[in-house]
Design a protein around this motif. Sequence first.
Motif, PDB file in Angstrom:
ATOM      1  N   UNK A 325      77.973  28.756  77.268  1.00  0.00           N
ATOM      2  CA  UNK A 325      76.606  28.772  77.799  1.00  0.00           C
ATOM      3  C   UNK A 325      76.507  29.649  79.042  1.00  0.00           C
ATOM      4  N   UNK A 326      77.619  29.909  79.733  1.00  0.00           N
ATOM      5  CA  UNK A 326      77.607  30.776  80.916  1.00  0.00           C
ATOM      6  C   UNK A 326      77.734  32.256  80.563  1.00  0.00           C
ATOM      7  N   UNK A 327      77.933  32.572  79.283  1.00  0.00           N
ATOM      8  CA  UNK A 327      78.094  33.958  78.876  1.00  0.00           C
ATOM      9  C   UNK A 327      79.514  34.447  78.909  1.00  0.00           C
ATOM     10  N   UNK A 421      67.367  36.843  67.471  1.00  0.00           N
ATOM     11  CA  UNK A 421      67.222  38.298  67.467  1.00  0.00           C
ATOM     12  C   UNK A 421      67.059  38.798  68.891  1.00  0.00           C
ATOM     13  N   UNK A 422      67.825  39.805  69.261  1.00  0.00           N
ATOM     14  CA  UNK A 422      67.789  40.355  70.616  1.00  0.00           C
ATOM     15  C   UNK A 422      67.468  41.844  70.530  1.00  0.00           C
ATOM     16  N   UNK A 460      71.196  37.321  74.508  1.00  0.00           N
ATOM     17  CA  UNK A 460      70.551  36.179  73.865  1.00  0.00           C
ATOM     18  C   UNK A 460      70.520  34.970  74.785  1.00  0.00           C
ATOM     19  N   UNK A 461      71.582  34.782  75.564  1.00  0.00           N
ATOM     20  CA  UNK A 461      71.645  33.650  76.488  1.00  0.00           C
ATOM     21  C   UNK A 461      70.788  33.856  77.729  1.00  0.00           C
ATOM     22  N   UNK A 462      70.261  35.036  77.933  1.00  0.00           N
ATOM     23  CA  UNK A 462      69.440  35.312  79.105  1.00  0.00           C
ATOM     24  C   UNK A 462      70.219  35.803  80.299  1.00  0.00           C
TER      25      UNK A 462
END
Length: 544
Positions: A325-327, A421-422, A460-462
């Motif tokens: 979740x942290x990338x 989708x990114x 995608x995770x921002x």
Amino acid sequence: MGGLRKLAASYVVSGPAGVAIRDRWRVSESDAAVLLEVGTFLGSLAAGDLAERSRRGMAHDAASWAERKRELTGKSSARWAGSIIKATHDQWALARRGQAAHLAWLRGQIASIEARLARPLGAKADKREELPRGYASRGEWHAKARRLQALKARLEAVEADWSAGRVHVVRGGKRLANTRHHLEAAGLTEQQWRQRWQAARMFLAADGESGKRFGNETLRVTDTGHISLKLPAPLAHRANAPHGRYVLDATVRFRHRGAGWRDRIIANRAVAYRIHHDVLRDRWYVTASWQRAATPVLPLEAALARGVVGVDMNDDHLAAWHLDVHGNPVGEPQRFFYDLSGSADHRDAQIRHALTRLLHYTQRCGTAAIALEDLDFTEGTSREQHGRNKRFRRLISRFPTARLKARLISMTAEQDIAVVAVDPAYTSRWGAQHWQKPLTTPRREMSRHDAASIAVGRRALGHPISRRTAPPPQHRSDPAGHRIVQARPETRRREETRPHLPGPRTGCAPPGGGAKAGDRRAQHRSGHATEHGSWHQDSLPLGL
């Protein structure tokens, strides 16, 4: 100097609208003769109805629909007439959409060539003024000027067809129709071509009806796999069951998604069927299809709650990497190869196999989302955009973006995995810049595509693709903010500096040999930091 284009927001792709399954069944000679007779007769009715629908053009309305159905009902039956008219309408609408896409392509090509013809020979592109480059030589300029006139003539003809509502469509396929004039080059005899042509133009398809027995009254498949069909009125003498029906000897079993199909027909819910004959292998297939119930799209935050698997699509493989979740990349990069050479069935099987391995990897990682680039190469295969780079244009042309995405969405819907989708902008460039070298080790060879999969997942995770944020532009003191972002605000002891730990791990002095090794007073003085052991910082994500 122009800035970077604005990136589109990531979103969760909606699931498929329908399901289609296919199974092979062994047909006896007598049953095959009946199917060929019925399919050929209904195919001739479908061809005539398509011609009538094309002649009406834009003048089609409900009254003409009812008139065509009454005419076909007298020649066959009410159920077959409804199926034929519905199939004709769908085929005409598909041709109409293709005509609109061709119009847009012609206009784009004309505008691009006109813009380049207006530029001087050898002129470079000007991104600031949004001016294209000029053609390299006078010969190329002349050839493009001739092509421009040809495209304008084609555009005029297509626009005339569009205004009149006239479409050009061939039942059985344009390619197979043209093969009739080149039998020697295709390696076919006239009889072999005739068999393929007859099989392609057969009509043995019927839409389902909810509330009817087993979900379809025209082509009925029972829960035991027995198939029966309603015969047209002129062929009623072929019936071997009551009410003008013909029951085939062979049975069908849908092994793939058979449980879902059986639940629908037992509940008498609509299921559409299509019977197809493969002349090359002399095999008969039946395809069952139905609509899926509309489900709300999963929110983006919920889909990414357990991380994501970033995927970079390439010409011969899928590069994937699991991100938390942290990338941060977790584990090792994965590569799922496929071969796009050979027949269409071989290419489709290769894509399905690669996607199956990708889904298994996603399930092992414990994530519920796959991040994919929202690629669209519709406009990227033109000569005007990539010039004489034929190798790159061929690479883009055979890139299976549409087929791969459609297949992936269909397969993930059955596994409760979301597809995110990114925006594909700069993922390969920035991924290689920020992640390829840091993650390369003596035992791990990082490729540009592996780094791009991390960039796709982080977007995608921002998170930004870079591992650290850039230093403040003014100075490095606190008024302009922290020099780098290391942890979230709620992380404990985030304001403290990271100490310099000597030892072989950092490649500096061994333990006990540091700069303060002889300072016994600093090591044993009461209240000194070293009195309580070595300093330890909580684990932090690599970046935000």
